[in-house]
Design an enzyme around this catalytic site. Structure first.
Site, PDB file in Angstrom:
ATOM      1  N   ARG A   3       1.810  -3.575  -2.057  1.00 47.56           N
ATOM      2  CA  ARG A   3       1.002  -2.603  -1.317  1.00 47.56           C
ATOM      3  C   ARG A   3       1.287  -2.669   0.179  1.00 47.56           C
ATOM      4  O   ARG A   3       1.237  -1.654   0.872  1.00 47.56           O
ATOM      5  CB  ARG A   3      -0.486  -2.839  -1.582  1.00 47.56           C
ATOM      6  N   GLY A  48      -2.634  -2.034 -11.387  1.00 48.43           N
ATOM      7  CA  GLY A  48      -2.113  -3.191 -10.675  1.00 48.43           C
ATOM      8  C   GLY A  48      -1.421  -4.193 -11.584  1.00 48.43           C
ATOM      9  O   GLY A  48      -0.347  -4.703 -11.265  1.00 48.43           O
ATOM     10  N   GLY A  78      -7.750   2.077 -10.335  1.00 47.76           N
ATOM     11  CA  GLY A  78      -8.825   3.037 -10.594  1.00 47.76           C
ATOM     12  C   GLY A  78      -8.517   4.404 -10.000  1.00 47.76           C
ATOM     13  O   GLY A  78      -8.795   5.438 -10.623  1.00 47.76           O
TER      14      GLY A  78
END
Ligand code: ADP
Ligand code: MG
Length: 375
Positions: free
Chosen positions: A39, A330, A353
């Protein structure tokens, strides 16, 4: 798909302007060490563009779930340090969720974020399903745009909702069964086949009246699964499973406990922890013929090498498939990286999500805020 969002270019001349960027730098951490920098690296294109355009850049993010109070183990320092190594000159704010006003979308938090800034960029796709202050507040106060990562995510995931090339195969697994029901319903409207493995499959197997031993199950959702199956939904379930016997401990082979392949019913006291080899082959055949593949959720407890085979086999099939391949979630993305397959996937989403909610609804609160915000 047309991405109807204001872009970085729409912010105009940024020379000497101050820009605050909401990133999702929420990397998995252990004892202050970054376990996976995916990320953080994904945030770089936007930060580089802004710096290159002459802006003074401040990045902000949440990290973990500190519950509205300061927590040294969730301090932004290690992430900020890595970010400054990768891109010197970017200021990094402290973990946004140390302040309870962030998740409560408090006006004071928004005031503080926009103070002294000339523009706002949302590049935190993975947090944009939240109506949190840093996500939905600043667009009402500053000229705002979507960052590079945000646009990339919305384009890639949007193409799954638009007119995906067929056959479109979705693979669902993982442990968050309850969270994934909404996406099951919306995927069933667009996919040609839905392969279900991981912790998700047992609620469906129970719905077929198959004994699942002590496997993960959502009892109150068995009926809902039965209705989907009875209604002829194109759901494929494992035909065999890898099970761990009584006394066995996931993640600790030395604890003992027998590991066995079972076709059909799982004996009492045993737990299904991976799809079996027969199921993996069947799933691979379906994936190989796909023109579009979406994979979310590991097929087994892949963190334990004994139960990684199903996830590895499916991940390889997704990488080898000639159609468009997308991974969301993830843990699934971490599995693909661990198997060295991520470079061969067309789009590895940074969201969990948020990815599922976007696929389900086609929009997110953070995107709406950018679209309807200050102009
Ligand atoms: P993602 O992050 O990709 O959306 P989830 O968070 O839903 O996936 O689930 C990931 C977790 O699911 C992994 O930690 C994995 O160990 C677990 N898991 C997979 N299969 C099983 C299973 N059969 N029983 C229990 N847990 C499982
Ligand atoms: Mg997960």
């Amino acid at each position: 798909m047309d991405v109807d969002l204001p872009r970085l270019e729409d912010l105009g001349d940024l020379t000497g302007r101050r820009v605050i960027v909401r990133c999702d730098l929420n990397a998995p951490m252990a004892n202050g060490a970054i376990l996976d920098d995916f990320r953080i690296r994904s945030a770089l294109p936007t930060l580089r563009y802004l710096q290159g355009a002459g802006a003074k850049v401040t990045a902000c993010s949440h990290l973990g779930r500190p519950g509205g109070q300061s927590n040294p183990t969730l301090a932004m320092a290690p992430v900020g340090e890595l970010l400054r190594q990768l891109i010197p000159g970017v200021a990094v704010l402290e973990n946004l969720r140390f302040d309870p006003g962030e998740t409560a979308n408090a006006a004071e938090v928004v005031d503080r974020l926009v103070d002294g800034q000339d523009a706002y960029v949302n590049d935190a796709f993975a947090a944009s399903h939240r109506t949190h202050a840093s996500v939905v507040g600043p667009p009402t106060r500053l000229p705002s745009a979507a960052g590079r990562l945000m646009v990339k995510e919305v384009e890639a995931l949007g193409s799954l909702r638009g007119a995906p090339r067929r056959p479109f195969v979705a693979i669902l697994g993982g442990a968050k069964v309850r969270d994934k029901l909404g996406v099951v319903e919306s995927l069933l409207k667009v996919v040609d086949a839905l392969l279900v493995g991981g912790g998700m499959c047992f609620t469906f197997l129970a719905a077929k009246g198959i004994s699942i031993g002590s496997s993960l199950v959502e009892e109150d959702m068995v009926e809902w699964c039965a209705q989907l199956l009875d209604g002829g939904a194109p759901i494929r379930l494992p035909i065999d499973l890898t099970a761990l016997g009584p006394g066995g401990v996931v993640g600790d082979p030395s604890a003992g406990g027998e590991v066995r392949q079972v076709g059909g019913a799982i004996p009492d006291g045993w737990r299904g922890v991976d799809i079996g080899p027969g199921s993996a082959v069947e799933f691979c055949d379906v994936i190989a013929g796909a023109e579009t593949v979406l994979w979310n959720g590991p097929m087994g407890v892949f963190e334990d090498e004994r139960f990684a085979a199903g996830t590895r086999t499916v991940a390889e099939a997704v990488a080898e498939c000639r159609g468009l391949s997308v991974i969301g979630g993830g843990d699934s993305a971490a599995a693909a990286r661990r198997f060295g397959l991520d470079d061969r996937i067309d789009h590895v989403s940074t969201g969990g999500g948020a990815t599922l909610e976007f696929i389900e609804k086609g929009d997110l609160p953070g995107l709406t805020a950018l679209r309807s915000g200050y102009r």
